[in-house]
Design a protein around this motif. Structure first.
Motif, short mmCIF file in Angstrom:
data_model
loop_
_atom_site.label_atom_id
_atom_site.label_comp_id
_atom_site.label_asym_id
_atom_site.label_seq_id
_atom_site.Cartn_x
_atom_site.Cartn_y
_atom_site.Cartn_z
N SER A 22 99.02 92.40 3.73
CA SER A 22 99.03 91.12 3.01
C SER A 22 99.96 91.14 1.81
O SER A 22 100.56 92.16 1.48
CB SER A 22 97.60 90.77 2.56
N LEU A 23 100.08 89.98 1.18
CA LEU A 23 100.91 89.82 -0.01
C LEU A 23 100.15 89.04 -1.07
O LEU A 23 99.30 88.21 -0.75
CB LEU A 23 102.19 89.03 0.31
N ILE A 24 100.47 89.32 -2.33
CA ILE A 24 100.12 88.41 -3.42
C ILE A 24 101.42 87.73 -3.82
O ILE A 24 102.42 88.39 -4.13
CB ILE A 24 99.52 89.15 -4.62
N VAL A 25 101.41 86.40 -3.79
CA VAL A 25 102.62 85.65 -4.14
C VAL A 25 102.35 84.81 -5.38
O VAL A 25 101.33 84.13 -5.47
CB VAL A 25 103.11 84.76 -2.97
N GLU A 26 103.25 84.92 -6.33
CA GLU A 26 103.23 84.04 -7.50
C GLU A 26 104.08 82.83 -7.15
O GLU A 26 105.27 82.97 -6.82
CB GLU A 26 103.82 84.74 -8.73
N VAL A 27 103.49 81.65 -7.21
CA VAL A 27 104.21 80.44 -6.84
C VAL A 27 104.21 79.45 -8.00
O VAL A 27 103.32 79.48 -8.86
CB VAL A 27 103.60 79.78 -5.58
N PHE A 28 105.19 78.59 -8.01
CA PHE A 28 105.28 77.51 -8.98
C PHE A 28 105.13 76.21 -8.21
O PHE A 28 105.97 75.89 -7.37
CB PHE A 28 106.61 77.56 -9.72
N THR A 29 104.03 75.49 -8.44
CA THR A 29 103.75 74.26 -7.70
C THR A 29 103.95 73.04 -8.57
O THR A 29 103.86 73.11 -9.81
CB THR A 29 102.29 74.27 -7.18
N ARG A 30 104.20 71.93 -7.92
CA ARG A 30 104.47 70.71 -8.68
C ARG A 30 103.25 70.21 -9.44
O ARG A 30 103.34 69.83 -10.61
CB ARG A 30 104.98 69.61 -7.74
N ASP A 31 102.09 70.21 -8.82
CA ASP A 31 100.91 69.57 -9.41
C ASP A 31 99.88 70.53 -9.97
O ASP A 31 98.93 70.09 -10.63
CB ASP A 31 100.24 68.67 -8.37
N HIS A 32 100.02 71.82 -9.73
CA HIS A 32 99.03 72.79 -10.20
C HIS A 32 99.65 73.91 -11.03
O HIS A 32 98.95 74.84 -11.42
CB HIS A 32 98.27 73.38 -9.01
#
Length: 244
Positions: free
Chosen positions: A24-34
């Motif tokens: 598996s992976l842990i991904v840091e994401v940048f979302t528009r609404d959260h």
């Protein structure tokens, strides 16, 4: 986010990913609404995983996720359009943008306007636009959206900026004419021309002098708000020295 909330088709970009458990992976994401989130992508490293070819940095995504803890669970991902693959200096600049977001934004703190600024910057890098201008526009947007925006309406005494006059930009106090008592008594600051301040207010980076002076000013401000945290993209990627 509330406990057990389910989010579907959320526009997002991957900022960073690292292995977690065996597959598996842990991904840091940048979302528009959260805002910025950590997502567990279970099984994403398996050869037949549907996520394996989707979770790529610098590609626009739509993500489904669920959960209420610090790390949510990614349940689905897909691309949401075409973005030119970044290479060379443009790719290194994109890593710099990601590092800024990782170090300066808080988890689950939405900034839709900053999300849009990031998309514009990545698109501009893909089109081969002038790198310093792309970075300076994003840095300005980043500082503004995080509440650290430059004071560009007038100088510290409330007077309009005068093109050709030298100013000292004092962090937390704004720009003052170098001849003023405030500037002369300041322990530090960044010297900029009045025209540069006018150009920054107009988001205009057409002048070489503006790009040069804005680079020094924004570098100083970002260093201040990082609280001394080093930026690895500046230390390691020496080829970005002129652009950053």
């Amino acid at each position: 986010m509330s406990l057990k909330q389910r989010v579907a088709q959320q526009p997002a970009w991957i900022l960073h990913a690292f292995p977690w458990r065996e597959t598996s992976l842990i991904v840091e994401v940048f979302t528009r609404d959260h805002g910025r989130l950590a997502l567990a992508a279970k099984g994403a490293r398996r050869p037949m995983s549907e996520l394996r070819g989707v979770l790529m940095a610098f590609q626009p995504l739509l993500l489904d996720f669920t959960g209420g803890g610090e790390v949510k669970t990614l349940t689905r991902g897909e691309w949401r359009g075409a973005q030119a693959l970044l290479t060379g200096r443009a790719l290194l600049c994109a890593y710099y943008l990601n590092e800024l977001l990782l170090k300066l934004t808080a988890r689950e703190d939405p900034h839709p306007a900053l999300f849009d600024a990031y998309e514009l910057a990545i698109g501009a890098l893909g089109r081969g636009e002038v790198l310093p201008g792309v970075l300076r526009r994003f840095e300005l947007a980043l500082l503004r959206e995080l509440g650290y925006g430059l004071m560009l309406g007038s100088d510290g005494s409330g007077q309009p900026f005068q093109p050709g006059e030298p100013y000292l930009y004092i962090i937390e106090r704004g720009p003052w004419l170098c001849a003023s008592e405030v500037a002369q008594g300041a322990a530090d600051g960044v010297r900029v021309n009045g025209q540069t301040l006018l150009d920054l207010a107009a988001n205009d980076f057409g002048r070489h002098e503006t790009l040069h002076e804005a680079g020094h000013l924004l570098r100083a401000l970002i260093h201040h708000y990082l609280g001394g945290q080093p930026l690895q993209s500046r230390r390691i990627l020496n080829e970005l020295r002129n652009a950053l």
